[in-house]
Design an enzyme around this catalytic site. Sequence first.
Site, PDB file in Angstrom:
ATOM      1  N   GLN A 272      13.371  39.063  20.010  1.00  0.00           N
ATOM      2  CA  GLN A 272      14.813  40.072  19.815  1.00  0.00           C
ATOM      3  C   GLN A 272      15.536  39.104  20.516  1.00  0.00           C
ATOM      4  O   GLN A 272      15.388  39.162  22.543  1.00  0.00           O
ATOM      5  CB  GLN A 272      13.298  41.183  21.022  1.00  0.00           C
ATOM      6  CG  GLN A 272      12.388  41.609  20.328  1.00  0.00           C
ATOM      7  CD  GLN A 272      12.292  42.312  18.631  1.00  0.00           C
ATOM      8  OE1 GLN A 272      12.291  43.314  19.237  1.00  0.00           O
ATOM      9  NE2 GLN A 272      12.174  41.485  17.709  1.00  0.00           N
TER      10      GLN A 272
ATOM     11  N   ALA B 164      10.975  52.038  21.842  1.00  0.00           N
ATOM     12  CA  ALA B 164      11.303  50.498  20.787  1.00  0.00           C
ATOM     13  C   ALA B 164      12.487  50.594  20.948  1.00  0.00           C
ATOM     14  O   ALA B 164      13.430  50.961  21.074  1.00  0.00           O
ATOM     15  CB  ALA B 164      10.152  50.860  20.115  1.00  0.00           C
ATOM     16  N   HIS B 165      12.230  49.556  20.154  1.00  0.00           N
ATOM     17  CA  HIS B 165      14.041  48.608  20.266  1.00  0.00           C
ATOM     18  C   HIS B 165      14.290  49.161  19.128  1.00  0.00           C
ATOM     19  O   HIS B 165      14.030  49.832  17.942  1.00  0.00           O
ATOM     20  CB  HIS B 165      13.411  46.979  19.420  1.00  0.00           C
ATOM     21  CG  HIS B 165      12.625  47.573  18.572  1.00  0.00           C
ATOM     22  ND1 HIS B 165      11.528  46.084  18.028  1.00  0.00           N
ATOM     23  CD2 HIS B 165      12.264  47.971  16.851  1.00  0.00           C
ATOM     24  CE1 HIS B 165      11.188  45.761  16.731  1.00  0.00           C
ATOM     25  NE2 HIS B 165      11.902  47.347  16.711  1.00  0.00           N
ATOM     26  N   ASN B 166      16.141  49.031  19.206  1.00  0.00           N
ATOM     27  CA  ASN B 166      16.874  49.739  18.358  1.00  0.00           C
ATOM     28  C   ASN B 166      16.672  50.987  18.364  1.00  0.00           C
ATOM     29  O   ASN B 166      17.224  51.921  17.539  1.00  0.00           O
ATOM     30  CB  ASN B 166      16.856  49.190  17.013  1.00  0.00           C
ATOM     31  CG  ASN B 166      17.574  47.614  17.182  1.00  0.00           C
ATOM     32  OD1 ASN B 166      16.473  46.572  16.949  1.00  0.00           O
ATOM     33  ND2 ASN B 166      19.042  47.877  17.425  1.00  0.00           N
TER      34      ASN B 166
ATOM     35  N   SER C 144      13.822  51.728  15.716  1.00  0.00           N
ATOM     36  CA  SER C 144      14.962  51.888  15.415  1.00  0.00           C
ATOM     37  C   SER C 144      14.781  53.170  15.247  1.00  0.00           C
ATOM     38  O   SER C 144      16.193  54.060  14.268  1.00  0.00           O
ATOM     39  CB  SER C 144      14.458  51.765  14.035  1.00  0.00           C
ATOM     40  OG  SER C 144      15.172  49.960  14.385  1.00  0.00           O
TER      41      SER C 144
END
Length: 349
Positions: A199, A240-242, A260
């Site tokens: 990441q 969470a990521h993005n 995302s």
Amino acid sequence: MQFSALQLATILNGKLEGNPDVKVHNIAKIEEAGEGLLSFIANPKYEEFIYTTQASILIVNDSLVVERPITPTLIRVKDAYSSFALLLEKYNQMAGDKKGIQQPSHIPASVKMGENVYIGAFAYLGENVTIGNNVKIYPGVYLGDNVKIGDNTCLFPGVKVYDFCQIGKNVILHAGCVLGGDGFGFAPQQDGSYKKVPQIGNVVVHDNVEIGANTTIDRATMGSTIIHSGVKLDNLIQIAHNVEIGENTVIAAQTGVSGSTKIGRNCIIGGQVGIVGHIQIADGTKINAQSGLSKSITDPNKSLTGSPAFDYKSSLKSQAIFRNLPDLEKRVKELEDMVKQLLSEREGV
């Protein structure tokens, strides 16, 4: 600290009724307030307490009608609730007006620091950290390398901000929140194991954001996880990521947003909501507590509830039908018995 009614009225641009010299040193709920305390009335159902409260000063709406003699000095304002919130904000600013650098703390020579900064004991700042003016970093905070912090931002004890993350102006990060931890990225392998996907992105938090205690926001796999201006996140939330959260969206505790997903502006998301990844949520969406969202919401200003979540009004109708199922079953059985009886009579003719 003590404040007179005249001082408070001046701060709030309010109209005084009563003794301008009476002083208060603390605040309390109107039904519990005593002498020397300040309270307010914003909800009409509490107006009865204006005649029994022992508070020295009350902040009230312009429209409040007083029909009998009262004890407190009144400060009349357009919006009592907002005015009271303003006073609390100013009080917090004065009470928390810390400056200087406590020891021990780790501050490399490469750190760039603005004016009137407070850094508490046992704080750790990495290389090339940039800190704006009037920033407060409480004890036990960790800032990784190349972190940027804007003016007037406050990081309460135990906040952790990983490398390369950026935080804007007037941001509040409450105790224990973590920005920039690795996103949940693992590639399944043929042997059934999982290989970690590095990441390498960051987290970007824009201006006027508040993030609650023990909330975690993962760094992007690539690019940035983005929290736009005015967003308010409660305690114990997982982003969470993005993920991208639009301006002035508010999210209550224990909600989880998967990777995302793009959340629009001015959304209201209740507690314990689960949102799947890679979907989009339109501006103004309202999601009821404990709902589960599994697909994109393309129409703005929708209200949703349930798991999977669907239209709020339709859900209420469905709930009403569900509650009536036992009665419906009874009526269906009665109709079946009637039909059998009619058929039997017909066959006997």
